[in-house]
Each structure stands twice: as structure tokens, then as C-alpha cells.
Design a protein around this motif. Structure first.
Motif, PDB file in Angstrom:
ATOM      1  N   LEU A   1       0.831  -1.208   0.000  1.00 48.99           N
ATOM      2  CA  LEU A   1       0.000   0.000   0.000  1.00 48.99           C
ATOM      3  C   LEU A   1       0.865   1.258   0.000  1.00 48.99           C
ATOM      4  N   LEU A   2       1.940   1.258   0.763  1.00 51.55           N
ATOM      5  CA  LEU A   2       2.838   2.402   0.791  1.00 51.55           C
ATOM      6  C   LEU A   2       3.457   2.633  -0.585  1.00 51.55           C
ATOM      7  N   ALA A   3       3.920   1.559  -1.222  1.00 48.75           N
ATOM      8  CA  ALA A   3       4.511   1.685  -2.557  1.00 48.75           C
ATOM      9  C   ALA A   3       3.488   2.232  -3.551  1.00 48.75           C
TER      10      ALA A   3
ATOM     11  N   TRP B   1       0.804   4.073  -2.816  1.00 52.73           N
ATOM     12  CA  TRP B   1       0.529   5.462  -2.446  1.00 52.73           C
ATOM     13  C   TRP B   1       1.629   6.387  -2.961  1.00 52.73           C
ATOM     14  N   ARG B   2       2.889   5.976  -2.806  1.00 53.65           N
ATOM     15  CA  ARG B   2       4.000   6.802  -3.288  1.00 53.65           C
ATOM     16  C   ARG B   2       3.942   6.949  -4.801  1.00 53.65           C
ATOM     17  N   LYS B   3       3.615   5.874  -5.494  1.00 56.28           N
ATOM     18  CA  LYS B   3       3.520   5.922  -6.960  1.00 56.28           C
ATOM     19  C   LYS B   3       2.393   6.858  -7.379  1.00 56.28           C
ATOM     20  N   GLN B   4       1.241   6.745  -6.721  1.00 56.46           N
ATOM     21  CA  GLN B   4       0.094   7.596  -7.038  1.00 56.46           C
ATOM     22  C   GLN B   4       0.418   9.061  -6.720  1.00 56.46           C
ATOM     23  N   SER B   5       1.096   9.303  -5.591  1.00 53.82           N
ATOM     24  CA  SER B   5       1.460  10.670  -5.203  1.00 53.82           C
ATOM     25  C   SER B   5       2.416  11.285  -6.205  1.00 53.82           C
ATOM     26  N   ALA B   6       3.363  10.498  -6.704  1.00 52.77           N
ATOM     27  CA  ALA B   6       4.317  10.996  -7.704  1.00 52.77           C
ATOM     28  C   ALA B   6       3.593  11.368  -8.990  1.00 52.77           C
ATOM     29  N   LYS B   7       2.638  10.535  -9.406  1.00 55.91           N
ATOM     30  CA  LYS B   7       1.856  10.841 -10.623  1.00 55.91           C
ATOM     31  C   LYS B   7       1.064  12.128 -10.423  1.00 55.91           C
ATOM     32  N   LYS B   8       0.459  12.266  -9.250  1.00 54.43           N
ATOM     33  CA  LYS B   8      -0.343  13.460  -8.940  1.00 54.43           C
ATOM     34  C   LYS B   8       0.522  14.715  -8.963  1.00 54.43           C
ATOM     35  N   ARG B   9       1.719  14.638  -8.398  1.00 58.63           N
ATOM     36  CA  ARG B   9       2.618  15.794  -8.377  1.00 58.63           C
ATOM     37  C   ARG B   9       3.056  16.171  -9.787  1.00 58.63           C
ATOM     38  N   ARG B  10       3.289  15.174 -10.641  1.00 59.40           N
ATOM     39  CA  ARG B  10       3.687  15.450 -12.028  1.00 59.40           C
ATOM     40  C   ARG B  10       2.554  16.148 -12.774  1.00 59.40           C
TER      41      ARG B  10
END
Length: 71
Positions: free
Chosen positions: A55-57, A59-68
Motif C-alpha cells: 500500500l505504501l509503494a 501510495w507513493r507511486k500515485q502521489s508521484a503521478k499526482k505531483r507530475r
């Protein structure tokens, strides 16, 4: 000549130190199900940690996409 006599023991850690306690033969049948319960508990905890890591991995992947997208 001395023969090796088999015996039961319980190995565990206390304050990071390994302990080995001999289990009397008459206790084995009482102790065995308790040890199995501990093994099952440890397996369940390991599954929870693995799921949380996934879940952490994610979430981090989704957060990176959102920031981009926001940049």
C-alpha cells in the motif's frame, strides 16, 4: 560412551538475546499448540506488514503521478 538423548526445547528472544529452554517431556503436548498459535500469529503479522508495504509503494507511486500532473 554417552548416547545423545533427544529432548524438546523452546528457542526465543528476550531483549534481543537468544534463550533456549528445555521442555520436559510431560509438557510437550500442552506446549505444542501454543507454539503453533505463535507461528500462525507471526505469519499473520508478516502478511499485514507485506500488505502495508504494498500500500505504501502504491501510495507513493500515485502521489508521484499526482505531483507530475500538478507541475
Amino acid at each position: 560412551m554417552e548416547k545423545d538423548i533427544p529432548f524438546w526445547s523452546l528457542t526465543f528472544r528476550v531483549d534481543g538475546r537468544k534463550r533456549v529452554e528445555r521442555i520436559p517431556d510431560e509438557w510437550v503436548e500442552q506446549i505444542r499448540p501454543l507454539v503453533e498459535q505463535v507461528r500462525e500469529f507471526k505469519d499473520a503479522i508478516a502478511e499485514v506488514f507485506a500488505a502495508n508495504s504494498q500500500l505504501l509503494a502504491l501510495w507513493r507511486k500515485q502521489s508521484a503521478k499526482k505531483r507530475r500532473k500538478e507541475a
